[in-house]
Design an enzyme around this catalytic site. Structure first.
Site: not given
Ligand SMILES: *Cc1c(COP(=O)(O)O)cnc(C)c1O
Length: 432
Positions: A107
């Protein structure tokens, strides 16, 4: 870039409106009205480009009407200062490690890019925005980091009390400055519901310029397409079909990949890998989308019962399920399988996967049963040290904790506890 709302395709918004507003007034999602295809020359030479060079080319194709080349160049250099390695795990499975940013989760890509673009588009004469973020763990800290000390912008994070790991909670609650953490007595879906309601509430709208930094914000989505090009660039020389397995929750990450594919990236197929929260998997099978309350799993950043990017994905394929299924395969796995594969891959290769990446790996493994000749990439979305309580007992060596994580563990938590009632949340915002 101009955007429309998925609920009303005849609308048009500027990039700045879409980013500052987060969601259109009609409660749809912003979609680019035109997705450019990258030229053949770009794909011909892509293996010679660095990650930031690739990111710049893709971003420029999308955003050239909104930013000048020098500013975009500076933003890209500033945002992506960390490496994006593609690590071979088995002969046909590679991990695209997206966890080398400041909060050790993918993220960081979206959050850092969004913060810099927003700061660039924001003018002194504009109202000062307040960013509201619901988080199941990683979003909040990435956004907090991305926006920390960005002048004129406040950040309010909502997280479900007791449902994030200790490290995640420390990352959310130790920033200070322009970042406030609200600890909500409820689930992630409750937090997401509070944020959605806030955007639709007329009193709050009058009071403050509210904006979202969840994966529904278009500025988060765009950079999540860049690294798929990187994976392809590194595997191109193999001359094999490339498939990408994406551990999914709100489906922003997968949506970034599908955007890349629309821009011409030759990914043969995407795999939507889910834990037991499998409403998308069910949708691919039945054509019916039925949001459900989320259930808690060891891959908690994917515990989402009503994926916020769903409308975007069906919009991208014009609500044609058959067409969508040509591009995306779905799989779902329980915690036991996830634990087992972490131990198994560790014992066979020495590679340590986090629980989210492990769900992605499982998706690839299933897919390879029907298409054994393809080469697979699974996205490593978080550093295993962020999930020590799960991963630690499954491997026979200590998981190395990066220094920047160790420092956070010694800091004191600062959060404000609230119930999941909208009125209480609204009162808090109005009073601050
Ligand atoms: C947010 C997140 C996901 C999922 O991603 P999306 O874009 O919401 O599908 C998967 N793994 C981790 C570690 C995350 O922080």
């Amino acid at each position: 870039m101009k955007l429309y709302s998925t609920n009303n395709p005849s609308t048009r918004y500027s990039l700045k409106e879409a980013i500052m507003q987060g969601l259109p007034d009609d409660n749809g999602l912003f979609m680019p009205d035109f997705i450019p295809e990258l030229p053949d020359s770009f794909f011909r030479d892509i293996q010679n480009l660095s990650f930031t060079e690739i990111a710049y080319e893709v971003a420029w194709a999308l955003l050239k009407d909104d930013l000048d080349a020098t500013s975009l160049q500076e933003i890209i250099q500033d945002v992506f200062y960390f490496e994006v390695p593609l690590v071979p795990v088995t002969e046909r499975a590679y991990c695209l490690e997206l966890f080398h940013g400041p909060t050790l989760a993918f993220k960081d890509f979206g959050a850092r890019f969004m913060a810099r673009i927003m700061a660039h588009l924001w003018k002194e004469s504009d109202a000062k925005p307040c960013i509201l973020v619901a988080t199941s763990g990683d979003t909040g800290s990435a956004v907090a980091h991305g926006f920390f000390q960005v002048p004129g912008i406040d950040v309010v994070i909502l997280y479900p009390s007791g449902k994030v790991s200790e490290i995640q909670e420390k990352q959310l609650t130790t920033m200070g400055g322009n970042v406030t953490a609200l600890e909500i007595d409820g689930t992630f879906d409750d937090c997401q519901g509070l944020v959605k309601s806030a955007f639709l509430d007329p009193d709050l709208k009058r009071y403050r310029k509210l904006t979202s930094a969840n994966s529904i914000n278009i500025a988060r989505l765009i950079p999540q397409s860049f690294y798929y090009f990187q994976a392809y660039a590194k595997l191109k020389h193999l001359n094999r079909a490339v498939v990408c397995s994406v551990p999914s929750g709100n489906f922003g990450n997968l949506m970034g990949g599908l955007l890349a594919k629309k821009m011409g990236l030759p990914i043969h197929r995407f795999i939507a890998a889910n834990n037991e929260n499998k409403v998308f998997f069910d949708y691919l099978l039945s054509g019916e989308f039925q949001p459900k309350p989320s259930v808690a799993t060891i891959s908690n950043a994917m515990d989402v019962g009503n994926p916020s990017n769903f409308d975007r994905i069906v919009d991208l394929y014009a609500h044609d399920l058959k067409e969508l299924c040509k591009h995306v395969h779905g799989f779902t796995f329980g915690d036991e399988k996830t634990r087992n594969v972490i131990s198994y891959i560790y014992s066979k290769t020495g590679y340590i996967m986090d629980p989210h990446g492990a769900v992605g790996y499982l998706g690839l493994q299933e897919y390879h049963k029907v298409d054994p000749d393809s080469v697979g990439v699974f996205l490593g979305t978080a550093h295993p040290a962020k999930f020590l309580d799960v991963v630690g007992p499954l491997v026979s060596e200590p998981v190395v904790i990066p220094d920047r994580l160790k420092e956070i563990l010694n800091q004191k938590k600062h959060s404000i506890s609230l119930s999941s009632s909208f009125d209480e949340f609204k009162d808090y915002i109005l009073a601050n």
